[in-house]
Motif scaffolding. Structure first.
Motif, PDB file in Angstrom:
ATOM      1  N   ASN A   1       0.991  -6.480   4.818  1.00  0.00           N
ATOM      2  CA  ASN A   1      -0.385  -6.681   3.753  1.00  0.00           C
ATOM      3  C   ASN A   1       0.137  -6.285   2.215  1.00  0.00           C
ATOM      4  O   ASN A   1      -0.467  -7.189   1.677  1.00  0.00           O
ATOM      5  CB  ASN A   1      -1.637  -5.884   4.201  1.00  0.00           C
ATOM      6  CG  ASN A   1      -2.086  -6.159   5.531  1.00  0.00           C
ATOM      7  OD1 ASN A   1      -2.342  -7.351   6.076  1.00  0.00           O
ATOM      8  ND2 ASN A   1      -2.102  -5.266   6.604  1.00  0.00           N
ATOM      9  N   SER A   2       1.007  -5.311   2.057  1.00  0.00           N
ATOM     10  CA  SER A   2       1.076  -4.984   0.794  1.00  0.00           C
ATOM     11  C   SER A   2       2.535  -4.211   0.331  1.00  0.00           C
ATOM     12  O   SER A   2       2.948  -3.392   1.608  1.00  0.00           O
ATOM     13  CB  SER A   2       0.176  -3.924   0.418  1.00  0.00           C
ATOM     14  OG  SER A   2       0.337  -3.368  -0.949  1.00  0.00           O
ATOM     15  N   PRO A   3       3.209  -4.184  -0.640  1.00  0.00           N
ATOM     16  CA  PRO A   3       4.252  -3.380  -0.779  1.00  0.00           C
ATOM     17  C   PRO A   3       4.026  -1.904  -1.026  1.00  0.00           C
ATOM     18  O   PRO A   3       5.131  -1.210  -0.732  1.00  0.00           O
ATOM     19  CB  PRO A   3       4.855  -4.123  -2.168  1.00  0.00           C
ATOM     20  CG  PRO A   3       3.755  -4.782  -2.616  1.00  0.00           C
ATOM     21  CD  PRO A   3       2.755  -5.233  -1.705  1.00  0.00           C
ATOM     22  N   PHE A   4       2.709  -1.792  -1.177  1.00  0.00           N
ATOM     23  CA  PHE A   4       2.178  -0.123  -1.145  1.00  0.00           C
ATOM     24  C   PHE A   4       1.657   0.524   0.076  1.00  0.00           C
ATOM     25  O   PHE A   4       1.307  -0.451   0.902  1.00  0.00           O
ATOM     26  CB  PHE A   4       1.241  -0.010  -2.217  1.00  0.00           C
ATOM     27  CG  PHE A   4       1.393  -0.530  -3.730  1.00  0.00           C
ATOM     28  CD1 PHE A   4       2.258   0.023  -4.437  1.00  0.00           C
ATOM     29  CD2 PHE A   4       1.027  -1.939  -4.180  1.00  0.00           C
ATOM     30  CE1 PHE A   4       2.564  -0.292  -5.922  1.00  0.00           C
ATOM     31  CE2 PHE A   4       1.154  -2.228  -5.432  1.00  0.00           C
ATOM     32  CZ  PHE A   4       1.959  -1.670  -6.194  1.00  0.00           C
ATOM     33  N   VAL A   5       2.136   1.453   0.444  1.00  0.00           N
ATOM     34  CA  VAL A   5       1.673   2.331   1.443  1.00  0.00           C
ATOM     35  C   VAL A   5       0.285   2.355   1.567  1.00  0.00           C
ATOM     36  O   VAL A   5      -0.421   2.236   0.569  1.00  0.00           O
ATOM     37  CB  VAL A   5       1.929   3.687   1.708  1.00  0.00           C
ATOM     38  CG1 VAL A   5       3.749   3.599   1.569  1.00  0.00           C
ATOM     39  CG2 VAL A   5       1.825   4.507   0.480  1.00  0.00           C
TER      40      VAL A   5
ATOM     41  N   ALA B   1       9.696  -3.506  -9.129  1.00  0.00           N
ATOM     42  CA  ALA B   1       8.970  -4.849  -9.583  1.00  0.00           C
ATOM     43  C   ALA B   1       7.387  -4.696  -9.558  1.00  0.00           C
ATOM     44  O   ALA B   1       6.584  -5.596 -10.096  1.00  0.00           O
ATOM     45  CB  ALA B   1       9.183  -5.921  -8.532  1.00  0.00           C
ATOM     46  N   VAL B   2       6.632  -3.695  -8.832  1.00  0.00           N
ATOM     47  CA  VAL B   2       5.264  -3.690  -8.659  1.00  0.00           C
ATOM     48  C   VAL B   2       4.760  -2.775  -9.289  1.00  0.00           C
ATOM     49  O   VAL B   2       3.126  -2.674  -9.285  1.00  0.00           O
ATOM     50  CB  VAL B   2       4.746  -3.975  -6.991  1.00  0.00           C
ATOM     51  CG1 VAL B   2       5.413  -5.115  -6.576  1.00  0.00           C
ATOM     52  CG2 VAL B   2       5.383  -2.723  -6.498  1.00  0.00           C
TER      53      VAL B   2
ATOM     54  N   TYR C   1       3.211   3.151 -13.769  1.00  0.00           N
ATOM     55  CA  TYR C   1       1.775   3.069 -13.869  1.00  0.00           C
ATOM     56  C   TYR C   1       1.266   4.100 -12.867  1.00  0.00           C
ATOM     57  O   TYR C   1       1.800   4.595 -11.937  1.00  0.00           O
ATOM     58  CB  TYR C   1       1.654   1.722 -13.623  1.00  0.00           C
ATOM     59  CG  TYR C   1       1.893   0.681 -14.623  1.00  0.00           C
ATOM     60  CD1 TYR C   1       1.462   0.789 -16.018  1.00  0.00           C
ATOM     61  CD2 TYR C   1       2.785  -0.522 -14.589  1.00  0.00           C
ATOM     62  CE1 TYR C   1       1.695   0.064 -17.063  1.00  0.00           C
ATOM     63  CE2 TYR C   1       2.894  -1.348 -15.544  1.00  0.00           C
ATOM     64  CZ  TYR C   1       2.712  -1.311 -16.725  1.00  0.00           C
ATOM     65  OH  TYR C   1       3.069  -2.022 -17.551  1.00  0.00           O
ATOM     66  N   ASP C   2       0.007   3.991 -13.041  1.00  0.00           N
ATOM     67  CA  ASP C   2      -1.112   4.988 -12.337  1.00  0.00           C
ATOM     68  C   ASP C   2      -1.668   4.454 -11.157  1.00  0.00           C
ATOM     69  O   ASP C   2      -0.866   4.408  -9.868  1.00  0.00           O
ATOM     70  CB  ASP C   2      -2.041   5.504 -13.362  1.00  0.00           C
ATOM     71  CG  ASP C   2      -3.017   6.275 -12.753  1.00  0.00           C
ATOM     72  OD1 ASP C   2      -2.586   7.106 -11.576  1.00  0.00           O
ATOM     73  OD2 ASP C   2      -3.847   6.767 -13.350  1.00  0.00           O
ATOM     74  N   VAL C   3      -2.755   3.718 -11.273  1.00  0.00           N
ATOM     75  CA  VAL C   3      -3.385   3.100  -9.799  1.00  0.00           C
ATOM     76  C   VAL C   3      -3.551   1.578 -10.061  1.00  0.00           C
ATOM     77  O   VAL C   3      -4.005   1.034 -11.089  1.00  0.00           O
ATOM     78  CB  VAL C   3      -4.809   3.624  -9.660  1.00  0.00           C
ATOM     79  CG1 VAL C   3      -5.559   3.400  -8.183  1.00  0.00           C
ATOM     80  CG2 VAL C   3      -4.489   5.250  -9.445  1.00  0.00           C
ATOM     81  N   VAL C   4      -3.133   0.683  -9.004  1.00  0.00           N
ATOM     82  CA  VAL C   4      -3.077  -0.628  -9.117  1.00  0.00           C
ATOM     83  C   VAL C   4      -3.982  -0.998  -7.804  1.00  0.00           C
ATOM     84  O   VAL C   4      -3.793  -0.146  -6.841  1.00  0.00           O
ATOM     85  CB  VAL C   4      -1.843  -1.206  -9.354  1.00  0.00           C
ATOM     86  CG1 VAL C   4      -1.043  -0.753 -10.375  1.00  0.00           C
ATOM     87  CG2 VAL C   4      -0.746  -0.730  -8.041  1.00  0.00           C
TER      88      VAL C   4
ATOM     89  N   GLY D   1       0.968 -10.577 -10.618  1.00  0.00           N
ATOM     90  CA  GLY D   1       1.030  -9.147 -10.646  1.00  0.00           C
ATOM     91  C   GLY D   1      -0.049  -8.546  -9.953  1.00  0.00           C
ATOM     92  O   GLY D   1      -1.098  -9.087  -9.699  1.00  0.00           O
ATOM     93  N   PHE D   2      -0.096  -7.112  -9.814  1.00  0.00           N
ATOM     94  CA  PHE D   2      -1.334  -6.315  -9.190  1.00  0.00           C
ATOM     95  C   PHE D   2      -2.038  -5.825 -10.299  1.00  0.00           C
ATOM     96  O   PHE D   2      -1.250  -5.092 -11.060  1.00  0.00           O
ATOM     97  CB  PHE D   2      -0.568  -5.288  -8.127  1.00  0.00           C
ATOM     98  CG  PHE D   2      -0.038  -5.684  -6.930  1.00  0.00           C
ATOM     99  CD1 PHE D   2      -0.486  -5.775  -5.624  1.00  0.00           C
ATOM    100  CD2 PHE D   2       1.571  -6.166  -7.134  1.00  0.00           C
ATOM    101  CE1 PHE D   2       0.089  -6.129  -4.711  1.00  0.00           C
ATOM    102  CE2 PHE D   2       2.030  -6.692  -6.064  1.00  0.00           C
ATOM    103  CZ  PHE D   2       1.628  -6.813  -4.796  1.00  0.00           C
TER     104      PHE D   2
END
Length: 612
Positions: free
Chosen positions: A346-350, A408-409, A419-422, A432-433
């Protein structure tokens, strides 16, 4: 064309020089993602060399032509002027990381040690002035220059974070004043913020104290908006951070007893025996994780409740004792992380928040379905630490995958920094996100990036990770150090300029004390010197041998690959001491009464080889 950029604006470009034409006074910078920017020098920019806290400004304005050379990393801050279909970028300020093209000053042997000395000096003076160390004078809120606010709520976690910083400063410098602050702070926490529940045989920690004149009111539950009227796991976790780091120095068995009793609290009331992991909150009356009074925090789990045990106290508790039950708890939490947190389909982020059954909680409070960039990096960093203790392919692969994916993200590929929160999901049709609130950069998230990529490079030797580590260190040291007032800024704008409004103007707050800046200094020194560069380092301890089990002092600076570091020499109270095991990183203390001051010199067996 709509949204045409037909106005001037100031910004930063960071990258490596690819060419320079002295006749046109123009050079080209290649950014981290491979874009080329032409930078004009005809505006007469100032130039400086990167300098540490406590060092004077080093003007390089008269040496720009000699310093602009291919391969050199440069920060260029300037003005974009509309120019046809593009824009002309005229530099107004240049920052060079060192005198040579391959010179990065933050890789100097003593850079991070000097930085932690300056930060410790700032907080010592801000909290206690030039007088005695009296924690009744402690304030959670500290202004930009170190002045105290009128607010007099002493938060347990911020005291603990200050204690952590001072104990770490002693470990690196041997300055007894820093240890005095750490020990007095630990005693203050034990006397004022600790509750010993003899019926349940556990310890838990108050949120803090509200002091009004001579009246002291204990605040049992959290006063923070996200956790109001509950006992959040992270507050119990971070209450241990400072005392346990102090325990590494002193071996005081009372601290270990408190830590063990708090772990019993986690295992009895926060642990989910059915689905695994730790709940994020319990109610203050029944100590239940699923009571209706918890509202949106009922039966929830999150990154802090599962993952923050390791960096806050548990790794340090293992380093100080070598006890396998702590290693077992570490393994349990990291196995949970690699199983539950990655969400690559679903996402590159955990994923960071969960219901009891580990289904994703994407509607909770401020987080919703959003990613904290630093938490992803923190997972990679700590998985690499754990992989040195109990190697597993899942640890290494998950950490490396995060390290490969995040730039990259989550990073700023034009200006540098993180960055902080995306938003975790990319909006339809966008590249981008989206940023959740802003594109500012927080000090603690830079720390996570630096430590993640330093240890990834130090263990794997991969050149890409080395570059990310250097770029992250360069941005932090160029823009987060407050050379005017001391210590480090909370936030910068995307360009690197300090952001000084509201709580983000403060040097002490619910979110900020001395923890992350000191942790960064301590571990960046360890990784740069011992894992990457192969240099030696001194570490300081001050135990009472009679209180240390078997008189065996464990001096490993972190969870590092087995065999990567050895003891080169030891002295006790200034005299050479030879009773140590170089490979197991242990020192047998002498049979004596009273405390001794131990200096241990560690040497790297082999620095990382760069793999391209």
């Amino acid at each position: 064309m709509s949204n045409a950029v037909n106005f001037t604006f100031s910004d930063t470009v960071a990258g490596r020089v690819t060419s320079f034409d002295p006749d046109t006074r123009r050079f080209t910078l290649a950014t981290a993602d491979g874009r080329d920017f032409e930078v004009d020098l005809d505006g007469g920019p100032s130039a400086e060399l990167l300098h540490n806290l406590g060092e004077p400004y080093q003007d390089a304005s008269g040496h720009i032509d000699e310093l602009i050379e291919p391969g050199r990393f440069v920060f260029a801050y300037g003005v974009f002027y509309p120019n046809g279909d593009g824009a002309r970028f005229e530099a107004k300020r240049l920052i060079f990381t060192g005198r040579g093209a391959d010179d990065f000053r933050f890789e100097e042997e003593g850079w991070w040690v000097r930085q932690i000395q300056e930060i410790a000096g700032f907080y010592r003076k801000a909290q206690f002035g030039d007088g005695p160390i009296d924690f009744t004078r402690y304030r959670t809120e500290i202004r930009l220059g170190g002045e105290k606010t009128a607010s007099h709520v002493q938060e347990t976690d911020t005291i603990s974070r200050l204690v952590y910083g001072m104990a770490s400063a002693f470990l690196l410098t041997g300055n007894d004043e820093y240890l005095e602050v750490a020990e007095r702070g630990t005693e203050y926490l034990r006397e004022h913020m600790r509750f010993v529940d003899t019926d349940e045989n556990v310890v838990y920690w108050y949120h803090g104290l509200k002091v009004d004149g001579g009246t002291e009111t204990k605040l049992f539950t959290s006063e923070f908006s996200d956790d109001y009227d509950a006992l959040p796991a992270y507050e119990q976790i971070y209450a241990l951070a400072g005392p346990v780091q102090t325990y590494r120095v002193t071996g005081d068995p009372r601290i270990k007893a408190d830590a063990d009793a708090t772990i019993r609290l986690f295992d009895r009331f926060y642990l989910d025996p059915e689905h695994g992991g730790y709940f994020s909150h319990i109610d203050p009356i029944l100590l239940s994780p699923d009571h209706d009074s918890l509202g949106p925090n009922k039966a929830r789990k999150n990154w802090n409740s599962v993952g923050d045990h390791a960096p806050a106290y548990l790794i340090n508790l293992y380093l100080a004792t070598g006890e396998q039950r702590y290693a077992d708890m570490l393994e349990y939490t990291f196995d949970t992380i690699v199983e539950r947190f990655p969400d690559l389909k679903n996402s590159p982020f955990v994923q960071e928040r969960f219901h009891q059954d580990w289904s994703h909680d994407t509607t909770h409070g401020w987080q919703q379905n959003r990613a904290v960039v630093g938490h992803n990096l923190k997972i990679a960093w700590n998985l690499m630490r754990m992989n040195s203790l109990r190697p597993k392919d899942s640890y290494l692969q998950t950490a490396a995958s995060i390290g490969e994916t995040m730039p990259a993200v989550g990073a700023d590929r034009q200006r540098g920094g993180w960055y902080d929160v995306v938003e975790r999901l990319r909006a339809e049709g966008e590249d981008g996100f989206r940023f959740t609130w802003h594109d500012r950069k927080a000090w603690w998230q830079q720390e996570q990036a630096i430590l993640a990529y330093l240890i990834l490079h130090g263990v794997t030797g991969r050149a890409g990770f080395a570059t990310e580590a250097r770029d992250a260190q360069a941005f932090y040291n160029a823009f987060f150090l407050d050379h005017d007032e001391g210590a480090v800024y909370f936030n910068t704008l995307a360009s690197g300029m300090p952001y000084l409004l509201g709580v983000e103007r403060l040097k002490g707050s619910h979110s900020m004390s001395m923890y992350h800046s000191a942790e960064l200094c301590y571990l960046a020194a360890v990784y740069n010197n011992l894992l990457v560069s192969g240099k030696t380092m001194d570490f300081w301890f001050k135990p009472d041998p009679a209180l240390v089990e078997d008189r065996l002092l464990r001096v490993s600076p972190d969870l590092l690959p087995p065999g990567s570091v050895r003891i080169a020499s030891v002295d006790i109270d200034g005299e050479p001491h030879t009773d140590f095991d170089s490979d197991s990183l242990t020192v047998r203390l002498p049979e004596t009464s009273g405390r001794v001051k131990v200096r241990v010199t560690l040497a790297a067996n082999a620095p990382a080889e760069v793999v391209r």
